[in-house]
Design an enzyme around this catalytic site. Sequence first.
Site, PDB file in Angstrom:
ATOM      1  N   ASP A  77       0.831  -1.207   0.000  1.00 50.50           N
ATOM      2  CA  ASP A  77       0.000   0.000   0.000  1.00 50.50           C
ATOM      3  C   ASP A  77       0.864   1.255   0.000  1.00 50.50           C
ATOM      4  OD1 ASP A  77       0.858  -0.503   2.684  1.00 50.50           O
ATOM      5  OD2 ASP A  77      -0.717   0.829   3.421  1.00 50.50           O
ATOM      6  N   GLU A 140       0.158  -1.149   5.631  1.00 47.53           N
ATOM      7  CA  GLU A 140       1.275  -0.708   6.480  1.00 47.53           C
ATOM      8  C   GLU A 140       1.145   0.757   6.821  1.00 47.53           C
ATOM      9  OE1 GLU A 140       5.296   0.764   7.597  1.00 47.53           O
ATOM     10  OE2 GLU A 140       3.961   1.438   5.989  1.00 47.53           O
TER      11      GLU A 140
END
Length: 376
Positions: A77, A140
């Site tokens: 991400d 994350e």
Amino acid sequence: MQPVDMVQEFLEFVRLPVHSKDERKIADVVKAKLEEIGFEVSEDDTAQKVGGNTGNLIARMRGESGIPTVLFSAHMDRVKNPGKITPVIDEENGLIKSDGTTILAADDVSGLCSILNGVRRLKSSGKPHGDIEVVFSVCEEMAVIGAKELNFSELKAKFGYVLDCPGRIGRIVKQAPTKCKITVKVKGIKAHAGNEPEKGLNAIKVAAFALASMPEGRISANVTSNFGMIQGGSGTNVVCDEVVIIGEARGTDDEELEVYLNEVRRIFEETSKRFNTTIDVCIKTLYHTFNVSEDSETVEIVKSALKKQDIEGFCQKGGGGSDGNHYNRHGIPTVVLGLGYSKNHTNAEQILIEDLKKAGKLVEDIITQVYDRFSA
């Protein structure tokens, strides 16, 4: 194995529309690439747990027995962005940048590319190696919640390397803090601001009183704090009856951090008594600190690998969290490696092409260092 241009793969990845909780497009691409290299890849059920559409990818490649397993990790991400990133190659300065309207997403596309490049190098070289584990995590950038949901009992790694760090190649983050989220609800009393304001209690004023006496910023060498969000009020004609304050505290010393958090609790409690109202304080630990010894095998291995490129590795203390916090918490000594990018999370984000390429070779050299150290 056919060579893959690392810069072109980087450009391919950053152009994919990706967000936290929406990593599907990049996950499908990197999964296929891992399988092409020779990994067995599975996807866990983290998507259901975090409300996303993609789970963490866990990949394994078998090697010679008797060699400790090594783990490499990066996240799929990226921070909030419009979804369309236009990378620009600055050949004069040896950089890849965004066009200035978005982030670049070198954080952490560079980590994905470095790991893929490193294991391709290894396969092409034909060098022997032990078992390799790769984790490409989700979410994350949302307080590291993706890696938190991993089934750590299934990981066999004895050494871990997270490729997710700004700074030049050679930077080794061996220590990072615990992070706590602080959510405070301050109650007031609603009243008409024109007709009977004396019957109200302005929660904004109560919150401001508490925050005015709250220590924040750099509390000590080991603890930092920030109250960064405040929400409340429905209009100027209504005395505000509730305010929500959201902050954080981080610390590499949990005892010092708890002393600070107790001070936060004390100030809000005394404020609630002063104004005869209710203040609810909720403190949630998002991830825990770690400190890998500089003379550990984990650090020695990466320093030896860096020397293969005449790079002197150096250890530092970091101020942010990463998937490495969770690996260390679950018994895998893990450090975080610099990849040559800077100004991440901003529209000025950039990465040195030279360092990106060196990071790929570093992954290969870490694997061979582990083999050389334990094959004798």
